[in-house]
Design a protein around this motif. Structure first.
Motif, PDB file in Angstrom:
ATOM      1  N   ARG A   1       0.825  -1.209   0.000  1.00 23.10           N
ATOM      2  CA  ARG A   1       0.000   0.000   0.000  1.00 23.10           C
ATOM      3  C   ARG A   1       0.860   1.260   0.000  1.00 23.10           C
ATOM      4  O   ARG A   1       0.430   2.329  -0.415  1.00 23.10           O
ATOM      5  N   GLY A   2       2.119   1.130   0.504  1.00 25.04           N
ATOM      6  CA  GLY A   2       3.012   2.279   0.593  1.00 25.04           C
ATOM      7  C   GLY A   2       4.286   2.066  -0.191  1.00 25.04           C
ATOM      8  O   GLY A   2       4.406   1.138  -1.003  1.00 25.04           O
ATOM      9  N   ARG A   3       5.247   2.918   0.085  1.00 23.82           N
ATOM     10  CA  ARG A   3       6.534   2.884  -0.600  1.00 23.82           C
ATOM     11  C   ARG A   3       7.496   1.990   0.179  1.00 23.82           C
ATOM     12  O   ARG A   3       7.649   2.165   1.395  1.00 23.82           O
TER      13      ARG A   3
ATOM     14  N   ARG B   1      10.675   0.341   2.043  1.00 23.41           N
ATOM     15  CA  ARG B   1      11.843   0.876   2.731  1.00 23.41           C
ATOM     16  C   ARG B   1      12.522  -0.263   3.492  1.00 23.41           C
ATOM     17  O   ARG B   1      11.899  -1.284   3.815  1.00 23.41           O
TER      18      ARG B   1
ATOM     19  N   ASP C   1       4.486  -2.997   8.664  1.00 22.24           N
ATOM     20  CA  ASP C   1       4.622  -1.538   8.669  1.00 22.24           C
ATOM     21  C   ASP C   1       6.079  -1.103   8.575  1.00 22.24           C
ATOM     22  O   ASP C   1       6.375  -0.033   8.026  1.00 22.24           O
TER      23      ASP C   1
ATOM     24  N   GLN D   1       7.492  -0.299   4.910  1.00 25.76           N
ATOM     25  CA  GLN D   1       6.858   0.639   3.985  1.00 25.76           C
ATOM     26  C   GLN D   1       6.605   1.960   4.677  1.00 25.76           C
ATOM     27  O   GLN D   1       6.541   2.054   5.893  1.00 25.76           O
ATOM     28  N   GLU D   2       6.497   2.991   3.867  1.00 26.87           N
ATOM     29  CA  GLU D   2       6.247   4.332   4.375  1.00 26.87           C
ATOM     30  C   GLU D   2       5.351   5.058   3.387  1.00 26.87           C
ATOM     31  O   GLU D   2       5.158   4.614   2.250  1.00 26.87           O
ATOM     32  N   ASP D   3       4.804   6.186   3.836  1.00 26.17           N
ATOM     33  CA  ASP D   3       3.946   6.966   2.956  1.00 26.17           C
ATOM     34  C   ASP D   3       4.758   7.523   1.795  1.00 26.17           C
ATOM     35  O   ASP D   3       5.926   7.891   1.949  1.00 26.17           O
ATOM     36  N   GLY D   4       4.149   7.581   0.653  1.00 24.61           N
ATOM     37  CA  GLY D   4       4.829   8.126  -0.522  1.00 24.61           C
ATOM     38  C   GLY D   4       4.249   7.530  -1.779  1.00 24.61           C
ATOM     39  O   GLY D   4       3.583   6.490  -1.749  1.00 24.61           O
ATOM     40  N   PRO D   5       4.475   8.190  -2.910  1.00 25.91           N
ATOM     41  CA  PRO D   5       3.919   7.689  -4.173  1.00 25.91           C
ATOM     42  C   PRO D   5       4.544   6.374  -4.582  1.00 25.91           C
ATOM     43  O   PRO D   5       5.755   6.182  -4.482  1.00 25.91           O
ATOM     44  N   ARG D   6       3.730   5.448  -5.023  1.00 20.76           N
ATOM     45  CA  ARG D   6       4.209   4.174  -5.531  1.00 20.76           C
ATOM     46  C   ARG D   6       4.566   4.306  -6.994  1.00 20.76           C
ATOM     47  O   ARG D   6       3.877   4.969  -7.756  1.00 20.76           O
TER      48      ARG D   6
END
Length: 346
Positions: A206-208, A210, A267, A270-275
């Motif tokens: 769901r996120g970017r 990491r 969690d 992944q982190e918030d950010g555009p895929r």
């Protein structure tokens, strides 16, 4: 055992040489006139890595190749020896991965990760050994991971490939020791590293994507690989305190670690950010056809440049001697204390 002087220029082959740890390895070996053969798929990355090595004083050849193809690995080895003479060191670092739950990875994608990350090492090592064994000389360094011992969620294909790599490497090392050859294989188990892979890996999260903290710089990893190439007698080296903690926890309480990773591992990766769109992933085609990614990812602000554990891994003999000396001193103290009797009243 015949060991080539580390001050003498060597012929070194590096797979996955255009980015991340592989790119940092190019810089680590590009000293002392070492002759480098750089292997990867992306032309832009190969050009940039070659230019860096030449600027540091190393003769270089670049070979575009996919290590999943056994014939391509054989061609790499043949060209390396035709251009620079006998291969002294071969570093295996090429890999591919997918960030997704297992049920969302297609059979073709899972096989591709396995073909590159596991069988790519096997193919390349076979090509290297065909030349090293008749000469009774050479070192192969496998770039491993803590994931070789401890699988993590969202990376089932990569975890499986690294586990397979570990088992194969151990079996191969036993065979070489039994044969009496001077050829050596060793493995460097890595922690999470600040590489560009998290922006080009095939991602269905769901996120970017990491790395799981703590994160280390690729130069630290490359120094460990260079040290392993110079000191191949050890079966493996561990980089980063997180690697040690993971391996120890998995050995002592694997079930507890399963539950811990089930709670935190999703969690933490992944982190918030555009895929990025799946079409931009490098699973099937290189992502550096026109752009050089370099060694570093986007995590410079948090990445560590040093590892006490790496020093300890490299100096285990010195630590053992020191520990033995401390134990001996303690024993002598106990003996003296027993001879003098109990202390008097204070």
């Amino acid at each position: 055992m015949r060991i080539l002087s580390r001050s003498k220029p060597r012929t070194v082959v590096i797979t996955g040489a255009t980015a991340g740890i592989g790119r940092a390895c190019v810089r680590a070996f590009a000293t002392g006139g070492h002759r480098l053969v750089l292997v990867a798929r992306g032309p832009a990355g190969l050009r940039a890595a070659s230019a860096e090595a030449r600027a540091a004083g190393s003769p270089v050849r670049t070979v575009p190749a996919d290590v999943a193809d056994p014939q391509a690995c054989e061609a790499v080895a043949a060209r390396a020896e035709a251009e620079f003479g006998p291969i002294d060191v071969w570093v295996n670092d090429a890999f591919a991965s997918v960030f997704a739950p297992f049920t969302e990875i297609s059979p073709a994608e899972f096989r591709r990760v396995t073909d590159v990350t596991y069988l790519g090492y096997v193919n390349a090592t076979r090509a290297a050994l065909r030349r090293m064994l008749p000469r009774d000389h050479g070192t192969i360094v496998q770039v491993g991971s803590a994931i070789a011992y401890r699988g993590i969620p969202l990376q089932t294909a990569y975890s499986g490939a690294k586990h397979a790599l570990q088992g194969w490497h151990e079996a191969l090392r036993c065979e070489l020791l039994a044969s009496g050859t001077a050829v050596r294989v060793t493995m460097v188990q890595m922690p999470a590293v600040n590489t560009p892979q998290f922006d080009w890996v095939l991602n269905r999260l769901r996120g970017r994507p990491r790395p799981v903290a703590p994160v280390y710089q690729p130069e630290l990893a490359a120094r460990a690989v260079r040290f392993a190439a110079d000191h191949p007698g050890r079966r493996e080296y561990w980089v980063g305190g997180s690697t040690v903690g993971t391996l120890v926890a998995n050995a002592l309480a694997p079930g507890l670690l399963d539950r811990y990773l089930a709670r935190t591992g999703i969690d933490a990766q992944q982190e918030d950010g555009p895929r990025r769109a799946d079409g931009l992933a490098n699973l099937w085609t290189p992502s550096d056809t026109s752009h050089d990614h370099g060694a570093h990812g986007r995590f410079d602000d948090e990445a560590r440049e040093r590892s006490t554990q790496l020093w300890a891994s490299q100096h285990h003999g010195l630590l053992a001697v020191g520990g033995a000396a401390l134990l001996g001193a303690a024993a002598r103290g106990l003996v003296r204390g027993s001879r003098s009797g109990p202390p008097g009243p204070g």
